[in-house]
Motif scaffolding. Structure first.
Motif, PDB file in Angstrom:
ATOM      1  N   ILE A 129     -12.086   3.575  28.717  1.00 54.29           N
ATOM      2  CA  ILE A 129     -11.278   3.843  29.911  1.00 54.29           C
ATOM      3  C   ILE A 129      -9.800   3.732  29.576  1.00 54.29           C
ATOM      4  O   ILE A 129      -8.987   4.592  29.951  1.00 54.29           O
ATOM      5  N   ASN A 130      -9.437   2.677  28.858  1.00 53.15           N
ATOM      6  CA  ASN A 130      -8.029   2.494  28.496  1.00 53.15           C
ATOM      7  C   ASN A 130      -7.556   3.549  27.503  1.00 53.15           C
ATOM      8  O   ASN A 130      -6.415   4.019  27.589  1.00 53.15           O
ATOM      9  N   ALA A 131      -8.432   3.936  26.572  1.00 57.58           N
ATOM     10  CA  ALA A 131      -8.054   4.961  25.594  1.00 57.58           C
ATOM     11  C   ALA A 131      -7.773   6.286  26.290  1.00 57.58           C
ATOM     12  O   ALA A 131      -6.777   6.960  25.998  1.00 57.58           O
ATOM     13  N   ILE A 132      -8.646   6.688  27.205  1.00 59.17           N
ATOM     14  CA  ILE A 132      -8.452   7.945  27.930  1.00 59.17           C
ATOM     15  C   ILE A 132      -7.195   7.866  28.790  1.00 59.17           C
ATOM     16  O   ILE A 132      -6.445   8.845  28.912  1.00 59.17           O
ATOM     17  N   ASN A 133      -6.939   6.702  29.360  1.00 61.41           N
ATOM     18  CA  ASN A 133      -5.731   6.526  30.174  1.00 61.41           C
ATOM     19  C   ASN A 133      -4.476   6.654  29.307  1.00 61.41           C
ATOM     20  O   ASN A 133      -3.510   7.337  29.682  1.00 61.41           O
ATOM     21  N   PHE A 134      -4.483   6.021  28.127  1.00 65.85           N
ATOM     22  CA  PHE A 134      -3.323   6.074  27.241  1.00 65.85           C
ATOM     23  C   PHE A 134      -3.095   7.476  26.676  1.00 65.85           C
ATOM     24  O   PHE A 134      -1.969   7.850  26.361  1.00 65.85           O
ATOM     25  N   MET A 135      -4.168   8.244  26.538  1.00 66.84           N
ATOM     26  CA  MET A 135      -4.051   9.595  25.987  1.00 66.84           C
ATOM     27  C   MET A 135      -3.495  10.588  27.004  1.00 66.84           C
ATOM     28  O   MET A 135      -3.164  11.720  26.645  1.00 66.84           O
ATOM     29  N   ASP A 136      -3.391  10.180  28.246  1.00 66.60           N
ATOM     30  CA  ASP A 136      -2.906  11.077  29.295  1.00 66.60           C
ATOM     31  C   ASP A 136      -1.379  11.090  29.293  1.00 66.60           C
ATOM     32  O   ASP A 136      -0.739  10.410  30.090  1.00 66.60           O
ATOM     33  N   GLY A 137      -0.793  11.875  28.361  1.00 67.11           N
ATOM     34  CA  GLY A 137       0.654  11.865  28.256  1.00 67.11           C
ATOM     35  C   GLY A 137       1.309  13.236  28.232  1.00 67.11           C
ATOM     36  O   GLY A 137       2.533  13.322  28.248  1.00 67.11           O
TER      37      GLY A 137
END
Length: 323
Positions: A129-137
């Motif tokens: 969840i955190n990885a997908i959130n961080f990749m949203d750039g």
């Protein structure tokens, strides 16, 4: 019968997204660029609220087949949307995330597994969840990557192993398509926001866990492998450089391509989606049947990805040493 339902659903989702834009404009729910941003224009934030909305509306129409998952989705979407409006304490976010993931596990039956599997699953799900959130750039990357994951899951559900309600999965795909219409472009009308990236991660993980439990094959984690490689290798390189991994940064590979190499957002987003699609196709064709086969596949792909980063970014940037 399917086509009319798809058309009506798409119209409803378009209308809901446009309504949200008016609300966001009125209440100033926007994303202002800063030194860490890969964009330069003030843009509406939270367009990804449509993901949770779509599955809720579908469930009201077709029945509450997955009530605990929906409750978890609402919890994690709510706290993420609040965080989009005003930054919240990390402790509050973690509490909501843990509650949502616990509901997800209850829905999928994961709590029936041994304790060590439950612990590993918590780490995997929270980390993803955190990885997908961080990749949203950047524009299009969340929607493009999410579409590839969901479309692959839809194909697997239809042609390989039925593991979920196809209408539920199709509704998620339609929501991502509508979002992409406004985001997968050079000048995005909206960004997903935390509510979008986090809820989409939660949705994909729900389907992925259903698939893994149904088939008893961990190899399907490859469906999210490219994001995982970018996130994990970025953390590793930052640790090598003795950086604080909890501080905001622009060290992901996709950020380098956009910010340093000046490659357009939609090109990089398309590249990530295409590479993951190729891996998904190879996964379906050559599905590893054992954990050894999975480990070997992960090792080979990881070495290829690290080599690509070394060649393109160079050791000076990645290791903070002289070439």
């Amino acid at each position: 019968m399917l086509l009319p339902i798809v058309i009506i659903s798409t119209i409803i989702l378009f209308s809901a997204e446009l309504l949200y834009f008016k609300i966001a404009n009125h209440y100033n729910i926007i994303d202002k660029p800063n030194h860490r941003s890969s964009h330069t224009k003030v843009t509406i934030r939270g367009g990804g609220v449509i993901f949770a909305f779509a599955l809720l509306v579908y469930s009201l129409y077709a029945g509450l087949t997955y009530p605990y998952f929906l409750l978890g989705l609402l919890l994690i979407s709510f706290i993420s949307f609040m965080d989009d409006i005003q930054e919240l304490s990390s402790k509050v976010r973690i509490l909501f995330h843990l509650a949502a993931v616990a509901l997800l596990f209850y829905q999928t039956g994961l709590f029936m597994l041994p304790v060590y599997w439950i612990a590993l699953s918590f780490i995997f799900v929270i980390g993803t969840i955190n990885a997908i959130n961080f990749m949203d750039g950047i524009n299009g990357i969340t929607g493009g990557y999410g579409l590839v994951a969901l479309a692959t899951l839809y194909y697997i559900n239809a042609s390989v192993a039925k593991f979920t309600d196809p209408g539920f999965l199709l509704t998620a795909i339609l929501a991502v398509l509508v979002f992409n219409f406004f985001n997968f472009r050079t000048k995005a009308k909206c960004f997903a926001g935390d509510v979008g990236s986090v809820s989409l991660a939660f949705i994909i993980l729900f389907f992925l866990l259903q698939l893994i439990i149904k088939t008893e094959n961990l190899s399907y984690i490859v469906l999210l492998l490219l994001y995982g490689l970018d996130a994990v290798t970025t953390i590793a390189f930052r640790l090598i450089r003795k950086e604080n991994i909890f501080e905001a940064h622009r060290s992901h590979f996709y950020q380098f391509l956009v910010n340093e190499r000046k490659i357009p957002h939609v090109w990089v987003a398309s590249f990530y989606a295409l590479v993951q699609l190729v891996m998904n196709i190879l996964l379906i064709i050559c599905l590893p049947k054992s954990n050894y086969g999975l480990f070997l596949s992960l090792l080979i792909i990881s070495m290829i990805f690290i080599s690509v980063r070394l060649i393109i970014e160079g050791p000076r940037r990645l290791f903070n040493v002289t070439e």
